[in-house]
Enzyme design. Structure first.
Site, PDB file in Angstrom:
ATOM      1  N   ALA A   5       0.848  -1.201   0.000  1.00  0.00           N
ATOM      2  CA  ALA A   5       0.000   0.000   0.000  1.00  0.00           C
ATOM      3  C   ALA A   5       0.881   1.248   0.000  1.00  0.00           C
ATOM      4  O   ALA A   5       2.065   1.181   0.323  1.00  0.00           O
ATOM      5  CB  ALA A   5      -0.886  -0.006   1.236  1.00  0.00           C
ATOM      6  N   GLY A  25       0.155  -5.154   0.781  1.00  0.00           N
ATOM      7  CA  GLY A  25      -0.883  -5.053  -0.237  1.00  0.00           C
ATOM      8  C   GLY A  25      -0.471  -5.738  -1.532  1.00  0.00           C
ATOM      9  O   GLY A  25      -1.318  -6.252  -2.265  1.00  0.00           O
ATOM     10  N   GLU A  60      -1.313  -9.195  -1.058  1.00  0.00           N
ATOM     11  CA  GLU A  60      -2.776  -9.344  -0.976  1.00  0.00           C
ATOM     12  C   GLU A  60      -3.422  -9.302  -2.363  1.00  0.00           C
ATOM     13  O   GLU A  60      -4.380 -10.006  -2.634  1.00  0.00           O
ATOM     14  CB  GLU A  60      -3.355  -8.255  -0.057  1.00  0.00           C
ATOM     15  CG  GLU A  60      -3.009  -8.535   1.410  1.00  0.00           C
ATOM     16  CD  GLU A  60      -3.474  -7.445   2.353  1.00  0.00           C
ATOM     17  OE1 GLU A  60      -3.017  -6.298   2.178  1.00  0.00           O
ATOM     18  OE2 GLU A  60      -4.274  -7.730   3.260  1.00  0.00           O
ATOM     19  N   GLU A 119       2.549  -5.898   7.736  1.00  0.00           N
ATOM     20  CA  GLU A 119       1.732  -4.835   8.351  1.00  0.00           C
ATOM     21  C   GLU A 119       1.873  -4.771   9.865  1.00  0.00           C
ATOM     22  O   GLU A 119       1.805  -3.699  10.464  1.00  0.00           O
ATOM     23  CB  GLU A 119       0.248  -5.040   7.989  1.00  0.00           C
ATOM     24  CG  GLU A 119      -0.110  -4.678   6.566  1.00  0.00           C
ATOM     25  CD  GLU A 119       0.179  -5.777   5.557  1.00  0.00           C
ATOM     26  OE1 GLU A 119       0.885  -6.761   5.883  1.00  0.00           O
ATOM     27  OE2 GLU A 119      -0.293  -5.643   4.412  1.00  0.00           O
TER      28      GLU A 119
END
Ligand code: NAD
Length: 709
Positions: free
Chosen positions: A63, A104, A107, A127
């Site tokens: 992210a 991310g 993910e 994270e």
């Protein structure tokens, strides 16, 4: 600016290539581009399968953390929405990974049907390291693919795993050598021709058949010590528990709630602060952008004692050959044997193979002759802490080392400028202050002397990266940043003993605050003889306070050096730490001699006096320009002194509780503690200024010390 995602069609395969250096961060522009490319592939009847890969050095770093706390993070498609869209694709999607797929980035890959990767790829959900749970489906999809044990391990540790391991646990379908695009297209064609099924996580459930009923609780117990004080690891576990219980859509909702809960904690702010602090620390004020790092291919170390040996291991671990110089063969043999022994312990614990031990030892070569150092690119002196010895060594190095070699000292307290003046090349002299054990501790204070060149600084920063340290560039003063801040913290711990606290109470209060170790245990570990000798070297500065660390001096006089002599602030029996009534009696005697009234002391007072003094010294250091930013002080204390990561370092902690609270506390103790208060509890001018202006340490301007530039 180039498009974040390139779209290309190869036969019946749509190839989506992310192309946003340096890490393909999944900010709003990238998410929108991915969504658009995906829609194009889905609506094109000529496309039967999709390949998602990266055009840059890595697949995706995750992210865009810069978006956190802004509107952009929620703008559709959000990252969770994008992952769910991919997950529900009517056409198979292959994620082809290389470099790293983190957070991310992983993910997104979990939202795809199949995953392939090159053997060098590393995959992880880090994270938890910034105080969060993975928030885009990682906690729900990963356990569906790899099972609970492997998912828990990856999510709560935040550690990336190599591709081979990912393949073994079922996170990757295939490892591919050679050109990744070719392999991915080939794989997608295979899927089409065999009518391979879609593998959406919506259709999978977590396999819990072999899990014992106590699996989650056992796991909690197994990580309890490592994660003491942290909120996010427990939330990660709860998210994986939800994955076992709930259908995907509901599990994702639960994950989102846990993510938001974590995001709102001071811990997440603290850990994100440290994340950014590490990156900021490598940008050093007043260093020319043109300065380039010199090559470090051969290293030499003077002194093969505790520090020299540990420092040498860092370089051997990075594959860099090291020459170790001692004055006597016996010391050399002893030093090399200690290093071998350290490696063998790691091998016994399964952390390395015996062959690796030999490979590393082969990179280490002992010598008794300075002439053997002529080709070293970097020399690090780690001999005894004496100015005379260091000056002699640097004079010698100046004679034998090639031009351009970086000459570094690991001194903890001595004036680097004076050491540099023993050479005719002070521009090449720098401090590299490692922490003990030097092969383990991440912190590296880089000391910038008044003549140290920009090239020497950027070379030291580059070297730190190679040996995987957290570098912080600081100026010259007694104790630099870390030990100078330690001084008032330790002073209060010593004084509190005289006023009525016990070593165990002090240590308990501060470990409850979150310190990895209490100060009295730390003194015993570092050695009360070491502390005494440091005080001896600066008696002039402390002579006005007869109580100053007096109990430490008396313990030294009694030969109570700490763990090494079996007695110090505690007694030690078979490595067990025991309270010792003799120490309390000694404190009572000293208190009587000095007329200090003994009383019951609250834990809160212990924490405030030690921690506020630490913060106040940090402020003084900033004011003097010895540290460039408050976040540098935070990095030093978190990585070198066991300050709790989840509090973000002492200066960040001060910003969180409010600088007015810290200032009021310092003023309170100043008036409450009589002469001691008046002597030591003087607020730093910077602290007073910031409070008056309603500002925080975090917004204080970077200063540059006059004695460093
Ligand atoms: P140590 O006593 O374990 O090792 C010093 C080594 O240097 C010994 O092996 C000795 O034989 C050798 N030596 C002494 N004079 C020499 C010379 N003239 N030429 C070559 N070799 C010589 O000490 P240490 O704890 O490793 O400390 C070394 C340096 O690192 C000191 O400056 C110390 O202040 C600093 N330091 C120590 C720590 C720590 O926790 N021990 C932490 C940071 C920095």
């Amino acid at each position: 600016m180039t498009e974040p995602v390139h779209y290309q069609q190869i036969g019946r395969i749509a190839v989506l290539r992310m192309n946003q250096p340096p890490i393909n961060a999944l900010g709003h522009a990238m998410r929108t581009a991915l969504q658009a490319a995906y829609q194009r592939a889905i609506s094109d009847d000529a496309v039967a399968a999709i390949v998602l890969l990266s055009d840059i050095g890595i697949f995706c770093g995750g992210a865009d953390i810069g978006e956190f706390g802004t509107e952009a993070v929620r703008q559709p498609p959000s990252l969770p929405e994008l992952c769910s869209t991919l997950d529900q694709s009517p056409k198979p999607i292959v994620a082809a990974l290389h470099g790293t797929a983190l957070g991310g980035g992983l993910e997104i890959a979990l939202g795809c049907d199949y995953r392939i990767a090159t053997p060098q790829t590393r995959l992880g959900l880090p994270e938890v390291n910034i105080g969060l749970v993975p928030g885009a489906g990682g906690t729900q999809r990963l356990p569906r693919l790899v099972g609970v044990p492997a998912a828990l391990e990856m999510i709560t540790s935040g550690q990336p795993i190599p591709a081979a391991k990912a393949h073994e646990i079922g996170l990757l379908d295939r490892l591919v050598e050679g050109d990744l695009l070719t392999a991915a297209v080939h794989f997608a064609e295979e899927l089409i021709s065999t009518s391979a099924p879609l593998r959406s996580c919506t259709t999978l459930s977590v396999d819990t058949r072999t899990l014992s009923p106590s699996h989650f609780d056992d796991f909690r117990a197994s990580i309890a010590r490592k994660t003491r004080g942290f909120v996010a690891p427990e939330r990660c576990i709860q998210a994986v528990e939800a994955a076992c219980r709930l259908p995907l859509a509901e599990g994702l909702k639960k994950e989102h709630d846990l993510f938001l809960e974590c995001m709102a904690t001071p811990q997440a702010r603290a850990q994100q602060h440290l994340f950014f602090s590490e990156r900021k620390a490598t940008k050093v004020p007043n260093v020319s952008p043109q300065a380039t790092a010199r090559r470090i291919e051969r290293v030499a170390i003077i002194g093969a004692g505790t520090m020299g040996g540990g420092i040498a291991m860092n370089f051997a671990n990075a594959g860099i050959p090291v020459k170790l110089l001692e004055l006597k063969q016996e010391a050399l043999d002893k030093g090399l044997a200690a290093i071998r022994n350290n490696y063998l312990i790691s091998a016994k614990k399964g952390r390395m193979t015996e062959a690796q031990v030999e490979q590393r030892m082969a990179l280490l070569e002992g010598t008794l002759h300075y002439n053997d150092l002529a080709d070293a690119d970097l020399v690090i002196e780690a001999a005894f802490e004496s100015m005379d010895i260091k000056r002699t060594i640097f004079t010698k190095l100046d004679e034998v080392c090639k031009p351009g070699a970086i000459l570094a000292s690991n001194t903890s307290t001595l004036d680097l400028n004076e050491i540099a003046s023993a050479t005719r090349r002070p521009q090449d002299v720098i401090g590299l202050h490692f922490f003990s054990p030097a092969n383990v501790m991440r912190l590296l204070e880089i000391i910038r002397g008044s003549a140290t060149s920009d090239e020497a600084i950027v070379t030291a920063l580059k070297m730190a990266k190679i040996i995987r340290k957290v570098p912080v560039v600081v100026g010259v003063c007694f104790g630099f940043v870390g030990n100078r801040m330690l001084e008032p913290y330790g002073r209060e711990a010593h004084r509190l003993l005289l006023e009525g606290a016990t070593p165990a109470q002090i240590d308990r209060a501060l470990t409850r605050f979150g310190m990895a170790m209490g100060p009295c245990s730390m003194f015993d570990l570092a050695g009360n003889d070491v502390g005494y000798l440091v005080r001896e070297s600066r008696r002039g500065d402390i002579a006005h306070d007869p109580s100053y660390n007096l109990i430490g001096d008396r313990l030294y006089a009694l030969g109570r050096y700490g763990q090494k002599s079996g007695r110090g602030f505690y007694r030690y029996e078979n490595r067990e730490q025991l309270e010792d009534p003799d120490v309390i009696e000694l404190a009572e005697t000293i208190a009587k001699e000095l007329g200090i009234e003994r009383r019951a002391i609250e834990d809160e007072e212990i924490v405030e006096r030690c921690i506020f003094s630490l913060i106040n010294e940090g402020a003084a250091i900033l004011d003097e320009g010895i540290a460039y930013r408050s976040s540098d002080c935070d990095l030093v204390w978190v990585n070198g002194y066991g300050f709790p990561v989840w509090r973000g370092g002492p200066m960040h902690y001060a910003d969180e509780i409010g600088l007015d609270t810290v200032l009021a506390g310092i003023e309170r103790y100043r008036s409450r503690l009589g002469t001691h208060g008046e002597t030591w509890f003087t607020p730093s001018p910077l602290l007073e200024r910031l409070v008056a202006e309603g500002r925080r340490f975090g917004d204080a301007l970077t200063q540059v010390a006059a004695n460093t530039r």
